[in-house]
Write a protein that holds these residues in place. Structure first.
Motif, mmCIF file in Angstrom:
data_model
loop_
_atom_site.group_PDB
_atom_site.id
_atom_site.type_symbol
_atom_site.label_atom_id
_atom_site.label_comp_id
_atom_site.label_asym_id
_atom_site.label_seq_id
_atom_site.Cartn_x
_atom_site.Cartn_y
_atom_site.Cartn_z
ATOM 1 N N ALA A 80 -11.308 -6.386 -9.620
ATOM 2 C CA ALA A 80 -10.365 -7.444 -9.246
ATOM 3 C C ALA A 80 -10.750 -8.779 -9.871
ATOM 4 O O ALA A 80 -9.911 -9.495 -10.430
ATOM 5 C CB ALA A 80 -10.301 -7.564 -7.723
ATOM 6 N N ALA B 50 0.831 -1.210 0.000
ATOM 7 C CA ALA B 50 0.000 0.000 0.000
ATOM 8 C C ALA B 50 0.864 1.258 0.000
ATOM 9 O O ALA B 50 0.620 2.193 -0.786
ATOM 10 C CB ALA B 50 -0.926 -0.006 1.218
ATOM 11 N N ILE C 129 2.548 1.777 -3.452
ATOM 12 C CA ILE C 129 1.644 2.283 -4.490
ATOM 13 C C ILE C 129 1.307 3.743 -4.237
ATOM 14 O O ILE C 129 1.333 4.579 -5.152
ATOM 15 C CB ILE C 129 0.362 1.427 -4.533
ATOM 16 C CG1 ILE C 129 0.681 0.010 -5.025
ATOM 17 C CG2 ILE C 129 -0.690 2.065 -5.445
ATOM 18 C CD1 ILE C 129 -0.482 -0.960 -4.937
ATOM 19 N N LEU D 294 -3.126 -1.007 -9.839
ATOM 20 C CA LEU D 294 -3.754 -2.211 -9.287
ATOM 21 C C LEU D 294 -4.158 -3.176 -10.397
ATOM 22 O O LEU D 294 -4.021 -4.396 -10.255
ATOM 23 C CB LEU D 294 -4.974 -1.826 -8.440
ATOM 24 C CG LEU D 294 -4.687 -1.005 -7.175
ATOM 25 C CD1 LEU D 294 -5.993 -0.672 -6.451
ATOM 26 C CD2 LEU D 294 -3.754 -1.753 -6.243
ATOM 27 N N LEU E 271 -4.145 -11.343 -2.070
ATOM 28 C CA LEU E 271 -3.989 -9.946 -2.460
ATOM 29 C C LEU E 271 -5.191 -9.051 -2.152
ATOM 30 O O LEU E 271 -5.020 -7.862 -1.869
ATOM 31 C CB LEU E 271 -3.693 -9.862 -3.962
ATOM 32 C CG LEU E 271 -2.318 -10.324 -4.433
ATOM 33 C CD1 LEU E 271 -2.243 -10.273 -5.945
ATOM 34 C CD2 LEU E 271 -1.226 -9.456 -3.822
ATOM 35 N N LEU F 68 -5.212 -4.992 -1.339
ATOM 36 C CA LEU F 68 -5.469 -4.071 -2.453
ATOM 37 C C LEU F 68 -6.776 -3.312 -2.295
ATOM 38 O O LEU F 68 -6.877 -2.159 -2.716
ATOM 39 C CB LEU F 68 -5.450 -4.836 -3.779
ATOM 40 C CG LEU F 68 -4.114 -5.519 -4.140
ATOM 41 C CD1 LEU F 68 -4.168 -6.087 -5.547
ATOM 42 C CD2 LEU F 68 -2.950 -4.562 -3.996
#
Length: 426
Positions: free
Chosen positions: A360, A301, A304, A318, A338, A342
């Motif tokens: 996702a 996190a 990113i 992502l 994940l 995410l």
């Protein structure tokens, strides 16, 4: 050092062809031993991972899909799709996509879809003059629509991990699933026109209505599942049991392809498939616990967010991560490892968690059709007796169209959120 060994061993086992569940388990065991942690943590974390009422949906929908296959329900769905679309250029390819949209909306799994639809459509399309790699590619690509259109086993997993309403996620996947199916139909038609693929004779209206009446009972199952969940009549888990009972009754007394003698085999297949999935869920939960204890999600996190806090840039990053992981890892394991990390990153920059859940799942579904670990590619390659790389080349136009849909869903939240907000409130 233990974390480096954990990841190195996990990747090495994947590369030598070890099943994903055993790769997760052996890598996690090595970490536990190196860190001197009590081995009792392994059954504790595994049981915590599968101790969820929502996860009971999985054996329910797997059983419903198996009952449909053996009860000839899949065949009637394909026949109806062919009667409706067969007269268009590339009609059998269009029927393949249409059949997958209907069947996948009941079974909720892409692999079941590619195996059941593929066993009917790949030989049939080859006999009718289509290239076999094209037939296999259409089957593999269209099977990924199943877990987008509700019900969806990956969305059930995501909901159990994050506390997001499974009912909202089911509704959020409906429009993206239809858009994905429509885009693949357009791709089939363009390729069919360019390559001169055949078209069937238009069936008389009476025959079309007859096929529609025959397929009605199969189509009704999706409506019952969705209406029951949205209307609050039953939970997703209860919906899976209703689907099983409905498939049993329709298969035995309407289509009459299902007999008492076939039930032990169906139940055996369901137990094997469900136990494999739940074993993977348990071991992936153990692996995820190790990552959490080492603060890997927080590191992901922060990395990113150090690049950008712009929601659009974060979503692109992502997407890239999920597409890459989906090409190497099985969907359920990737979600468990994940998704909790995410989804925290996505919601931290203002993305709706339901919207991100659809993104996702869409990413990981595309991964099922990309080498080197595209499960659906292996399934259709086996059915068509083709080299996997041949099918992988043939599927590229469909991957491109699915990536286009992914970008639309990513940057237009209303495609995911309009329907659940309309029917269940903001």
């Amino acid at each position: 050092m233990s974390v480096i060994i954990l990841f190195s061993l996990f990747l090495m086992l994947l590369l030598v062809g070890m099943p994903i569940a055993f790769s997760l388990g052996i890598a996690s065991l090595s970490y536990v031993l190196l860190e001197g942690i009590s081995l009792t943590i392994i059954p504790q974390r595994m049981f915590a991972g599968i101790d969820s009422f929502v996860l009971l949906c999985i054996p329910g929908f797997v059983l419903a899909g198996n009952l449909m296959n053996v009860g000839n329900i899949t065949e009637y769905i394909v026949r109806f799709s062919n009667a409706l679309l067969g007269h268009i250029r590339g009609g059998l390819g269009l029927a393949n996509v249409g059949g997958s949209m209907i069947f996948g909306g009941i079974s909720g799994t892409a692999v079941a879809d590619s195996a059941s639809i593929g066993s009917v459509m790949i030989p049939g399309m080859a006999r009718s003059g289509y290239d076999k790699p094209f037939a296999a590619a259409v089957t593999a690509a269209s099977s990924t629509v199943g877990p987008i259109i509700p019900p969806s086993v990956p969305m059930i997993i995501a909901g159990s991990l994050s506390g997001i309403s499974v009912g909202r996620m089911f509704l959020a996947g409906a429009l993206p699933g239809l858009l994905m199916g429509g885009a693949m139909m357009a791709t089939v038609y363009i390729l069919a026109v360019r390559r001169g693929y055949p078209k069937e004779q238009r069936v008389p209206l009476r025959q079309l209505l007859s096929e529609a009446r025959t397929a009605f009972w199969a189509l009704l199952m999706t409506a019952i599942i969705l209406y029951g969940i949205i209307g609050g009549f039953f939970t997703p888990t209860e919906a899976s049991i209703v689907a099983c009972l409905y498939a049993l009754v329709v298969g035995m007394f309407v289509y009459k392809g299902l007999t008492i003698r076939k039930l032990p085999g169906i139940l055996s297949d369901t137990v094997l498939t469900s136990s494999a999935l739940l074993l993977m869920v348990g071991l992936a939960n153990l692996f995820g616990w190790i990552l959490t204890s080492e603060q890997i999600p927080q590191m992901i996190a922060s990395t990113i967010l150090s690049i950008s806090e712009n929601p659009l840039i974060v979503l692109l990053i992502l997407n890239a991560i999920l597409l890459f992981v989906g090409a190497f890892m099985e969907t359920i394991a990737a979600l468990i490892i994940l998704f909790p990390a995410l989804v925290g990153v996505a919601t931290g920059v203002g993305v709706d968690p339901v919207h991100f859940a659809v993104i996702a799942v869409l990413n990981l579904m595309i991964g099922l059709t990309t080498p080197p670990v595209g499960v659906c590619l292996f399934v259709v390659s086996g059915i068509g007796k083709l080299p996997m790389l041949t099918v992988a080349r043939a599927i590229m136009p469909f991957i491109f169209c699915n990536l286009t849909v992914l970008l639309l869903v990513t940057f237009i939240p209303a495609l995911s959120l309009w329907l659940p907000n309309l029917l269940m409130g903001d």
